[in-house]
Design an enzyme around this catalytic site. Structure first.
Site, PDB file in Angstrom:
ATOM      1  N   HIS A 200       8.038   9.434  -9.042  1.00  0.00           N
ATOM      2  CA  HIS A 200       7.112   8.434  -9.560  1.00  0.00           C
ATOM      3  C   HIS A 200       7.702   7.051  -9.348  1.00  0.00           C
ATOM      4  O   HIS A 200       8.911   6.878  -9.446  1.00  0.00           O
ATOM      5  CB  HIS A 200       6.853   8.658 -11.056  1.00  0.00           C
TER       6      HIS A 200
ATOM      7  N   ASP B 180       0.791  15.079 -12.093  1.00  0.00           N
ATOM      8  CA  ASP B 180      -0.015  15.946 -11.227  1.00  0.00           C
ATOM      9  C   ASP B 180       0.584  17.334 -11.036  1.00  0.00           C
ATOM     10  O   ASP B 180      -0.078  18.215 -10.497  1.00  0.00           O
ATOM     11  CB  ASP B 180      -0.187  15.287  -9.843  1.00  0.00           C
TER      12      ASP B 180
HETATM   13  N1  CMC Z   1       9.760  14.913  -2.280  1.00  0.00           N
HETATM   14  C1  CMC Z   1      10.854  14.632  -1.553  1.00  0.00           C
HETATM   15  N2  CMC Z   1      11.450  13.429  -1.514  1.00  0.00           N
HETATM   16  C2  CMC Z   1      10.891  12.440  -2.239  1.00  0.00           C
HETATM   17  C3  CMC Z   1       9.733  12.660  -3.017  1.00  0.00           C
HETATM   18  C4  CMC Z   1       9.181  13.941  -3.027  1.00  0.00           C
HETATM   19  N3  CMC Z   1       8.081  14.184  -3.743  1.00  0.00           N
HETATM   20  N4  CMC Z   1       9.405  11.499  -3.631  1.00  0.00           N
HETATM   21  C5  CMC Z   1      10.303  10.598  -3.246  1.00  0.00           C
HETATM   22  N5  CMC Z   1      11.209  11.161  -2.402  1.00  0.00           N
HETATM   23  C6  CMC Z   1      12.400  10.506  -1.822  1.00  0.00           C
HETATM   24  C7  CMC Z   1      12.007   9.570  -0.685  1.00  0.00           C
HETATM   25  O1  CMC Z   1      12.030  10.257   0.559  1.00  0.00           O
HETATM   26  C8  CMC Z   1      13.079   8.534  -0.785  1.00  0.00           C
HETATM   27  O2  CMC Z   1      14.270   9.073  -0.246  1.00  0.00           O
HETATM   28  P1  CMC Z   1      15.338   8.120   0.514  1.00  0.00           P
HETATM   29  O3  CMC Z   1      15.816   7.153  -0.530  1.00  0.00           O
HETATM   30  O4  CMC Z   1      16.388   9.046   0.986  1.00  0.00           O
HETATM   31  O5  CMC Z   1      14.580   7.458   1.623  1.00  0.00           O
HETATM   32  C9  CMC Z   1      13.300   8.377  -2.297  1.00  0.00           C
HETATM   33  O6  CMC Z   1      12.945   9.667  -2.840  1.00  0.00           O
HETATM   34  C10 CMC Z   1      12.467   7.290  -2.956  1.00  0.00           C
HETATM   35  O7  CMC Z   1      11.097   7.529  -2.618  1.00  0.00           O
HETATM   36  P2  CMC Z   1      10.019   6.398  -2.365  1.00  0.00           P
HETATM   37  O8  CMC Z   1       8.940   6.957  -1.525  1.00  0.00           O
HETATM   38  O9  CMC Z   1      10.720   5.155  -1.882  1.00  0.00           O
HETATM   39  O10 CMC Z   1       9.515   6.130  -3.847  1.00  0.00           O
HETATM   40  P3  CMC Z   1       8.188   5.398  -4.246  1.00  0.00           P
HETATM   41  O11 CMC Z   1       8.389   4.857  -5.600  1.00  0.00           O
HETATM   42  O12 CMC Z   1       7.751   4.477  -3.166  1.00  0.00           O
HETATM   43  O13 CMC Z   1       7.108   6.599  -4.268  1.00  0.00           O
HETATM   44  C11 CMC Z   1       5.786   8.413  -4.955  1.00  0.00           C
HETATM   45  C12 CMC Z   1       6.673   7.250  -5.401  1.00  0.00           C
HETATM   46  C13 CMC Z   1       5.085   9.004  -6.173  1.00  0.00           C
HETATM   47  C14 CMC Z   1       4.722   7.907  -3.977  1.00  0.00           C
HETATM   48  C15 CMC Z   1       6.660   9.483  -4.282  1.00  0.00           C
HETATM   49  O14 CMC Z   1       7.619   9.969  -5.181  1.00  0.00           O
HETATM   50  C16 CMC Z   1       5.849  10.641  -3.691  1.00  0.00           C
HETATM   51  O15 CMC Z   1       5.393  10.551  -2.537  1.00  0.00           O
HETATM   52  N6  CMC Z   1       5.638  11.769  -4.458  1.00  0.00           N
HETATM   53  C17 CMC Z   1       4.812  12.849  -4.018  1.00  0.00           C
HETATM   54  C18 CMC Z   1       3.351  12.511  -4.240  1.00  0.00           C
HETATM   55  C19 CMC Z   1       2.954  12.543  -5.694  1.00  0.00           C
HETATM   56  O16 CMC Z   1       3.287  13.475  -6.419  1.00  0.00           O
HETATM   57  N7  CMC Z   1       2.190  11.525  -6.125  1.00  0.00           N
HETATM   58  C20 CMC Z   1       1.678  11.429  -7.490  1.00  0.00           C
HETATM   59  C21 CMC Z   1       2.289  10.311  -8.230  1.00  0.00           C
HETATM   60  S1  CMC Z   1       2.022  10.330  -9.996  1.00  0.00           S
HETATM   61  C22 CMC Z   1       0.335  10.237 -10.298  1.00  0.00           C
HETATM   62  C23 CMC Z   1      -0.394   9.226  -9.529  1.00  0.00           C
HETATM   63  O17 CMC Z   1       0.038   8.109  -9.287  1.00  0.00           O
HETATM   64  O18 CMC Z   1      -1.501   9.553  -9.137  1.00  0.00           O
END
Ligand code: CMC
Length: 393
Positions: free
Chosen positions: A271, A329
Site C-alpha cells: 500500500h 483487497d
Molecule cells: N508484490 C511484489 N512486489 C511489490 C508489491 C507486490 N504486491 N507491491 C510493491 N512491491 C515492491 C515493488 O516492486 C518495489 O520494489 P523495489 O523497491 O525493489 O523496486 C517496492 O515494493 C515498492 O513498491 P512501489 O510500487 O514503489 O510502491 P507504491 O507505493 O508505488 O505502490 C501499490 C503501492 C499498492 C500500487 C503496490 O504495492 C501494488 O502494486 N500492489 C498490488 C496491487 C494492489 O493490491 N493494489 C491495491 C491497493 S489497496 C486498495 C486500493 O487502493 O484500491
C-alpha cells in the site's frame, strides 16, 4: 513561472486540506470524522456512515430516518436508462457500464451540471446518486447475465435491497440471509472513504473545474477500475484461482512476485500509505473467517491459499524489507465470492462502498471553493527547433 518541485505519484504532496478522513500509515490508523474504523465497522450501518462522511456528524434518529427515507424515495431510475444497457456489447465490463450510466444521469437531471447549485439542489443530487447507484450497479449484472432487471424494493434497507436486486428472480421467492446483509454492510463501511487515494483525487480534480457531481464520480469510477487501485480485488481472486488451478504451490507465486524480471505482483499486497498494516485488512480477515463459517464454506480452497500466501509473505525477507502487508483487497474478494457476487462485479462493489467518500470529498472541495487543480511539470523535451517540410525529414 518560478520553481517547480517534482513529486511523481504525489508521494509527498498534499493537494488539499480535508476534515473528512484521518489516516496514519505508520501506525495503521483510519478514522472517519474522528471515529475509528474498527468501531464503525462493528456498530454502524452503511447509510449512517455515509451521513457521517458527507455531513460531518453522526445522525440523530430523526436525521437518519429522513436521510434514508429520502434515499429510498429515489431508488428508481428513469425507464429510458434501460435502453442505454441495450447498446453495450455483452462483453462490456460492469465498471464501464457503471461509469457511463452515472455520467448519463446528467442527461436525466440537467440542472445537476450547473456550477451554482443551491444547497437544496446539491442535496438532491447527492441523494439521487446514493439512491440510484445500487439500482444501476445491480442492473449491470442482471443485464450482462441476460436476466430480467429487478426494480428496487423500498421496504428493504440499503444493503438488503441491493442483494435483492442482484440475486432475486421474479419467478422465485427471495429469502434475505442476515449473515450476508451484515457482511455487505461491513464491507461497504470499510471502503467508504480513504482520503486522497487515486479515485478520490480524480473526483476532486475533475470537480475542481466545476464539473458536475455525476461527471466527477463517473471519472472516479474509471480511476477505481485500474488494477493497481480498486481493480485489485478482482485480480486477487483471479490470482488465487490461478494458483489453485496450478496445483496450489504458493511458494512458486511468492518467488514470481519477488523476481524483478517478472511483472507479476502479489495482488492485494502493499500500500502506498500503510507501511505497517492496513487496519481494514485486519477487520476483513476476521470477517472472512466468520462469513465462511456462517455460510458453511470454511473449507474454501481459496481461503486456504490466501492464508498460506499471507503467512509466506509475512515471513519473507523481500516483503518484510519493503513493508508489504495484505491490503483491503486481499480478503474482501473471498467474502464477495462467498456472498455469491461474481468476480467481475467486485470492483463495482468497491465503487458502491466508496461512493459516500467521493461525495463527501467533492462537496468539501466545492464548499471550500478550492481553485482548479492544475499540476505543473518538469519539461524534458526538445527546447526549440525549426519546422521542416516533409520532403526534408
Ligand atoms: N508484490 C511484489 N512486489 C511489490 C508489491 C507486490 N504486491 N507491491 C510493491 N512491491 C515492491 C515493488 O516492486 C518495489 O520494489 P523495489 O523497491 O525493489 O523496486 C517496492 O515494493 C515498492 O513498491 P512501489 O510500487 O514503489 O510502491 P507504491 O507505493 O508505488 O505502490 C501499490 C503501492 C499498492 C500500487 C503496490 O504495492 C501494488 O502494486 N500492489 C498490488 C496491487 C494492489 O493490491 N493494489 C491495491 C491497493 S489497496 C486498495 C486500493 O487502493 O484500491
Amino acid at each position: 513561472t518560478g520553481y517547480v518541485t517534482l513529486d511523481s505519484g504525489y508521494k509527498n504532496t498534499g493537494a488539499t486540506k480535508s476534515a473528512i478522513t484521518f489516516l496514519d500509515g505508520e501506525e495503521g490508523i483510519l478514522r472517519y470524522r474522528g471515529y475509528p474504523i474498527e468501531q464503525l465497522a462493528e456498530k454502524s450501518s452503511f447509510l449512517e456512515v455515509a451521513y457521517l462522511l458527507i455531513y460531518g456528524a453522526l445522525p440523530t434518529q430523526a436525521e437518519l430516518d429522513h436521510f434514508s427515507g429520502q434515499i429510498t424515495k429515489h431508488t428508481l431510475v428513469h425507464e429510458d436508462m434501460r435502453k442505454i444497457f441495450d447498446g453495450f456489447p455483452s462483453a462490456t465490463h460492469p465498471m464501464a457500464i457503471l461509469s457511463s450510466l452515472i455520467c448519463a444521469l446528467t442527461g436525466f437531471y440537467p440542472q445537476s451540471v450547473s456550477p451554482d447549485l443551491s444547497p437544496e439542489e446539491m442535496e438532491l443530487n447527492i441523494i439521487r446518486l446514493l439512491a440510484k447507484m445500487p439500482t444501476i450497479a445491480a442492473w449491470t449484472y442482471k443485464n450482462n447475465m441476460g436476466h430480467p432487471l429487478n426494480y428496487p424494493r423500498n421496504d428493504m434497507d440499503y444493503c438488503a435491497n441491493f442483494l435483492y436486486m442482484m440475486f432475486s428472480f421474479p419467478t422465485e421467492k427471495y429469502e434475505i440471509n442476515p449473515v450476508v446483509v451484515s457482511a455487505l454492510n461491513k464491507l461497504l463501511i470499510l471502503h467508504a472513504d480513504h482520503e486522497q487515494n487515486c479515485s478520490t483525487s480524480t473526483v476532486r480534480l475533475v470537480g475542481s473545474a466545476n464539473a458536475s457531481l455525476y461527471g466527477s464520480v463517473s471519472a472516479g469510477i474509471n480511476a477505481l477500475w485500474g488494477p493497481l487501485h480498486g481493480g485489485a480485488n478482482q485480480e486477487v481472486i483471479e490470482m488465487l484461482e490461478a494458483i489453485e488451478a496450478d496445483g496450489g504451490d504458493t511458494s512458486k507465486f511468492i518467488n514470481k512476485a519477488k523476481d524483478k524480471n517478472d511483472p507479476f505482483r502479489l495482488m492485494g499486497f502493499g500500500h502506498r500509505v500503510y507501511k505497517n498494516f492496513d487496519p481494514r485488512a485486519k477487520i476483513i480477515k476476521v470477517a472472512a473467517d466468520e462469513v465462511l463459517q456462517a455460510l458453511g464454506m470454511q473449507d474454501s480452497p481459496l481461503l486456504k491459499i490466501a492464508q498460506e500466501l499471507e503467512q509466506a509473505a509475512l515471513t519473507d525477507q523481500y516483503f518484510i524489507e519493503r513493508k508489504l502487508y495484505p491490503n483491503v483487497d486481499f480478503y474482501s474478494g473471498i467474502i464477495y465470492k462467498a456472498l455469491g457476487i461474481p468476480t467481475e462485479m467486485f470492483t463495482v462493489m468497491f465503487a458502491l462502498g466508496r461512493l459516500p467518500g467521493w461525495i463527501a470529498q467533492w462537496k468539501e472541495m466545492r464548499e471550500n471553493k478550492e481553485p482548479i487543480g492544475r499540476p505543473r511539470q518538469i519539461y524534458t523535451g526538445e527546447l526549440e527547433r525549426d519546422y521542416q517540410g516533409i520532403e526534408a525529414r
